[in-house]
Design a protein around this motif. Structure first.
Motif, PDB file in Angstrom:
ATOM      1  N   MET A   1       0.809  -1.182   0.157  1.00  0.00           N
ATOM      2  CA  MET A   1       0.102  -0.083   0.186  1.00  0.00           C
ATOM      3  C   MET A   1       0.908   1.293   0.210  1.00  0.00           C
ATOM      4  SD  MET A   1      -1.267  -0.090   4.005  1.00  0.00           S
ATOM      5  CE  MET A   1      -1.667   2.054   3.809  1.00  0.00           C
ATOM      6  N   LEU A   2       0.271   2.338  -0.705  1.00  0.00           N
ATOM      7  CA  LEU A   2       0.803   3.606  -0.638  1.00  0.00           C
ATOM      8  C   LEU A   2       0.021   4.705  -0.530  1.00  0.00           C
ATOM      9  CD1 LEU A   2       3.328   3.467  -3.714  1.00  0.00           C
ATOM     10  CD2 LEU A   2       4.026   3.238  -1.476  1.00  0.00           C
ATOM     11  N   VAL A   3       0.184   5.615   0.473  1.00  0.00           N
ATOM     12  CA  VAL A   3      -0.716   6.860   0.800  1.00  0.00           C
ATOM     13  C   VAL A   3       0.128   7.957   0.352  1.00  0.00           C
ATOM     14  CG1 VAL A   3       0.106   6.721   3.192  1.00  0.00           C
ATOM     15  CG2 VAL A   3      -1.825   7.768   2.734  1.00  0.00           C
ATOM     16  N   ARG A   4      -0.741   8.953  -0.150  1.00  0.00           N
ATOM     17  CA  ARG A   4      -0.420  10.285  -0.580  1.00  0.00           C
ATOM     18  C   ARG A   4      -0.245  11.095   0.690  1.00  0.00           C
ATOM     19  NH1 ARG A   4       1.033  12.334  -4.965  1.00  0.00           N
ATOM     20  NH2 ARG A   4      -0.268  10.637  -6.098  1.00  0.00           N
ATOM     21  N   ILE A   5       0.943  11.659   0.838  1.00  0.00           N
ATOM     22  CA  ILE A   5       1.007  12.901   1.941  1.00  0.00           C
ATOM     23  C   ILE A   5       1.823  13.824   1.269  1.00  0.00           C
ATOM     24  CG2 ILE A   5       2.108  13.620   4.095  1.00  0.00           C
ATOM     25  CD1 ILE A   5       2.089  10.300   4.806  1.00  0.00           C
ATOM     26  N   GLY A   6       1.026  14.855   1.167  1.00  0.00           N
ATOM     27  CA  GLY A   6       1.339  16.082   0.006  1.00  0.00           C
ATOM     28  C   GLY A   6       1.777  15.556  -1.301  1.00  0.00           C
TER      29      GLY A   6
ATOM     30  N   GLN B   1      -7.507  12.214   5.880  1.00  0.00           N
ATOM     31  CA  GLN B   1      -7.816  11.357   5.102  1.00  0.00           C
ATOM     32  C   GLN B   1      -8.376  10.097   6.078  1.00  0.00           C
ATOM     33  OE1 GLN B   1      -3.767  10.513   3.511  1.00  0.00           O
ATOM     34  NE2 GLN B   1      -4.013  12.037   2.080  1.00  0.00           N
ATOM     35  N   LEU B   2      -7.954  10.114   7.255  1.00  0.00           N
ATOM     36  CA  LEU B   2      -8.681   8.963   7.858  1.00  0.00           C
ATOM     37  C   LEU B   2     -10.184   9.452   8.327  1.00  0.00           C
ATOM     38  CD1 LEU B   2      -8.597   6.125   9.690  1.00  0.00           C
ATOM     39  CD2 LEU B   2      -7.384   7.677  11.519  1.00  0.00           C
ATOM     40  N   ARG B   3     -10.382  10.701   8.654  1.00  0.00           N
ATOM     41  CA  ARG B   3     -11.809  10.783   8.732  1.00  0.00           C
ATOM     42  C   ARG B   3     -12.403  10.793   7.374  1.00  0.00           C
ATOM     43  NH1 ARG B   3     -10.152  16.332  12.160  1.00  0.00           N
ATOM     44  NH2 ARG B   3     -10.081  15.057  14.161  1.00  0.00           N
ATOM     45  N   ARG B   4     -11.910  11.177   6.464  1.00  0.00           N
ATOM     46  CA  ARG B   4     -12.723  10.935   5.127  1.00  0.00           C
ATOM     47  C   ARG B   4     -13.145   9.634   4.850  1.00  0.00           C
ATOM     48  NH1 ARG B   4      -9.972  15.970   4.373  1.00  0.00           N
ATOM     49  NH2 ARG B   4      -7.929  14.655   3.470  1.00  0.00           N
ATOM     50  N   SER B   5     -12.140   8.850   4.992  1.00  0.00           N
ATOM     51  CA  SER B   5     -12.070   7.105   4.773  1.00  0.00           C
ATOM     52  C   SER B   5     -13.257   6.688   5.747  1.00  0.00           C
ATOM     53  CB  SER B   5     -10.717   6.591   5.270  1.00  0.00           C
ATOM     54  OG  SER B   5      -9.825   6.897   4.166  1.00  0.00           O
TER      55      SER B   5
END
Length: 163
Positions: free
Chosen positions: A52-57, A131-135
């Motif tokens: 997994m990859l997550v975008r941070i900025g 991002q966690l809240r939106r998820s």
């Protein structure tokens, strides 16, 4: 850095578990995830490995994680194998027959980077928390939508049976 968010979903606990237990659903609700690929033969359950990859900025960070805890109907936990040091946990708890509380705990760290690592963790935290809240909100929408579809299908089947 540790993040913790929760939400109540208007669906039975079993429906929420069924949705989360299916790794193919994750790209439909995880906000900021740019890569989610199950590796190997195991597609869900204890021992499942996911790249997994997550975008941070402007950056994408992540690595390979492995499911290290799988309590049917209630908990899924994972740890990093490679890449960003991280641990996460889904906790699924019954509120009543028609509502379920979902809590996601996620901790991450930039190992061995000293003061710059600590600064990077703190700078990334607000974005990752959002991002966690939106998820979780998207998970709620997805599961509740699936419940509405299942109920409509059930009613349609009842109408067809009485015709």
């Amino acid at each position: 850095m540790r993040l913790n968010e929760k939400i109540v979903i208007s669906a039975p606990c079993e429906a929420v578990w069924e949705y989360l237990a299916n790794t193919e659903n994750y790209l439909h609700f995880l906000h900021g995830i740019t890569r989610w690929e199950v590796e190997g033969e195991r597609k869900s359950g204890l021992g499942t490995r996911i790249r997994m990859l997550v975008r941070i900025g402007a950056a994408e960070v992540g690595g390979l994680v492995e499911v290290v805890e799988w309590k049917e109907g209630s908990d899924i936990a994972w740890n990093s194998v490679t890449g960003l040091d991280q641990r996460g946990r889904w906790m699924i708890r019954r509120v009543d027959d028609e509502r379920t509380r979902i809590e996601m705990r996620w901790s991450y760290g930039v190992a061995g980077a000293g003061i710059f690592g600590i600064l990077a963790e703190r700078v990334a935290a607000p974005s990752l928390r959002g991002q966690l809240r939106r998820s979780l909100r998207q998970l709620k929408r997805q599961v509740e939508h699936e419940q509405l579809r299942a109920e409509a299908k059930r009613r349609q089947g009842l109408r067809g049976a009485t015709a």
